[in-house]
Enzyme design. Sequence first.
Site, PDB file in Angstrom:
ATOM      1  N   SER A 179      40.354  50.517  38.588  1.00 35.60           N
ATOM      2  CA  SER A 179      40.960  49.538  37.686  1.00 35.60           C
ATOM      3  C   SER A 179      42.448  49.755  37.441  1.00 35.60           C
ATOM      4  O   SER A 179      43.150  48.806  37.128  1.00 35.60           O
ATOM      5  CB  SER A 179      40.204  49.492  36.362  1.00 35.60           C
ATOM      6  OG  SER A 179      39.934  50.784  35.899  1.00 35.60           O
ATOM      7  N   HIS A 207      35.814  45.092  39.070  1.00 31.90           N
ATOM      8  CA  HIS A 207      37.045  44.461  39.568  1.00 31.90           C
ATOM      9  C   HIS A 207      36.893  43.899  40.976  1.00 31.90           C
ATOM     10  O   HIS A 207      37.877  43.500  41.589  1.00 31.90           O
ATOM     11  CB  HIS A 207      38.200  45.457  39.545  1.00 31.90           C
ATOM     12  CG  HIS A 207      38.630  45.822  38.160  1.00 31.90           C
ATOM     13  ND1 HIS A 207      39.396  44.993  37.368  1.00 31.90           N
ATOM     14  CD2 HIS A 207      38.371  46.909  37.408  1.00 31.90           C
ATOM     15  CE1 HIS A 207      39.606  45.565  36.206  1.00 31.90           C
ATOM     16  NE2 HIS A 207      38.988  46.735  36.198  1.00 31.90           N
ATOM     17  N   LYS A 238      35.390  39.632  33.790  1.00 27.30           N
ATOM     18  CA  LYS A 238      36.635  39.568  34.564  1.00 27.30           C
ATOM     19  C   LYS A 238      36.622  38.312  35.443  1.00 27.30           C
ATOM     20  O   LYS A 238      36.936  37.244  34.948  1.00 27.30           O
ATOM     21  CB  LYS A 238      36.811  40.878  35.313  1.00 27.30           C
ATOM     22  CG  LYS A 238      37.138  41.967  34.274  1.00 27.30           C
ATOM     23  CD  LYS A 238      37.039  43.370  34.728  1.00 27.30           C
ATOM     24  CE  LYS A 238      37.414  44.279  33.558  1.00 27.30           C
ATOM     25  NZ  LYS A 238      36.719  45.553  33.564  1.00 27.30           N
TER      26      LYS A 238
HETATM   27  C1  PLP Z   1      36.283  46.456  32.482  1.00 25.33           C
HETATM   28  C2  PLP Z   1      35.453  47.505  33.118  1.00 25.33           C
HETATM   29  C3  PLP Z   1      34.225  47.871  32.574  1.00 25.33           C
HETATM   30  C4  PLP Z   1      33.777  47.376  31.221  1.00 25.33           C
HETATM   31  O1  PLP Z   1      33.370  46.075  31.274  1.00 25.33           O
HETATM   32  P1  PLP Z   1      33.318  45.210  29.904  1.00 25.33           P
HETATM   33  O2  PLP Z   1      32.396  44.103  30.225  1.00 25.33           O
HETATM   34  O3  PLP Z   1      34.715  44.776  29.649  1.00 25.33           O
HETATM   35  O4  PLP Z   1      32.787  46.109  28.835  1.00 25.33           O
HETATM   36  C5  PLP Z   1      33.451  48.758  33.276  1.00 25.33           C
HETATM   37  N1  PLP Z   1      33.855  49.285  34.448  1.00 25.33           N
HETATM   38  C6  PLP Z   1      35.055  48.984  34.989  1.00 25.33           C
HETATM   39  C7  PLP Z   1      35.455  49.595  36.292  1.00 25.33           C
HETATM   40  C8  PLP Z   1      35.890  48.091  34.328  1.00 25.33           C
HETATM   41  O5  PLP Z   1      37.085  47.817  34.823  1.00 25.33           O
END
Ligand code: PLP
Length: 392
Positions: A179, A207, A238
């Site tokens: 990320s 991602h 996302k």
């Molecule tokens: C954003 C993210 C999460 C968390 O997801 P949410 O739905 O925002 O709680 C978990 N793992 C990775 C790699 C992320 O980038």
Amino acid sequence: MNWMEKELELLAEDSLERFLRDSAPVPECPGYTVRGERLLLNLASNDYLGLAQHPAIIETMREMLLTEGGGSGASRLVTGNRPPYGRLEEALATWQNSEAALVFANGYMANSGVIRALMGRGDVVFSDQFNHASIVDGIVLSRAEHARYRHNDKDHLKLLMNKHRDKRRKLIVTDAIFSMDGDQARLRELVELKCEYGAMLMVDEAHSGGIYGERGEGLCYELGLHNEVDIHMGTFSKSFGVYGAYVCGSRNLIRWLINKARPLIYSTALPPSLVAGVSTALDLVKVDYWRRERLFSASRLFRSSLCEAGFNVINGDSPIVPVIIGENEKTLRFSHALEGEGIAAVAIRPPTVPEGTARIRFSLSAAHTDKELIDAAALIRKIGLQLGVLSA
Ligand SMILES: *Cc1c(COP(=O)(O)O)cnc(C)c1O
């Protein structure tokens, strides 16, 4: 509570204090955000496919809100398991070509809940040093040994796997796309090691879901490794532009999680309107190829523009493009200067990234046009020169 003020002062001195700031969406321009009175090009969002304002998703949620009401009222194991859940999970399992799927409230709860449910004392979790905090927290909660391997370093991982040969259960866990760096995990190597050492493999596609794969299935699919991965995890927050997360895998895995994953058991089910909105988002993710194509071409263009401008940009094709600055204070100034020029981009500082690698993390969206990105790269260069990050 006196200690707190002192600690907060230290944070502020190191340019490490975080603040909550309002950002409002601009429904007619999905690539932008409003802060204060100002319209900013949003290079800080994870809405990669530009779906967060999609009218079909909003319409589904609105209709379902009117029939199902606001909250679900209880945990899924009690009376919170409304029909939209089953519909979404069936569609997810088909999409991922898995036996079964399970929806979680969010990615944080999915990762922390799944790892804790699978692992315990006497077990070992091999985790990339750059994995997401929710994975780290899951390992801590599980009380299994945390074998943290150097980023994408197969030799180091192998060394640790040899050292922990005799542990009861073994799990390798990785982000598919990291990320804060935007680079890919070396999934093929992880599959080899998982087989060699009899470990389980879990991949977090937060991602990469919606972005890689013919129908947005994720990086495992894109690389043809889907069937080698035991636990697929992804989020709806996302690329999907909504909220929530999923786990896909064998029927037994899902049965196990329904019985053992504490965030699923001890927390209220997501509102049914939201779950229904995710189903509509999934339909769009599967068929809107053009959003993926647009995103990749935007990423290519933005990366090459920053390279031409003189920045040292990490290679790759993901929509996460970090520019490493180093010092926290300078990174913060960079981000403020960007905002002054009409660009929203976040300064990422320790402990999110290692000490001395503070960075501006740009993230792109299918909603951005070539012209917006070329203009942005020129402004970023201007600020880089002003702050002495670039030399003329
Ligand atoms: C954003 C993210 C999460 C968390 O997801 P949410 O739905 O925002 O709680 C978990 N793992 C990775 C790699 C992320 O980038």
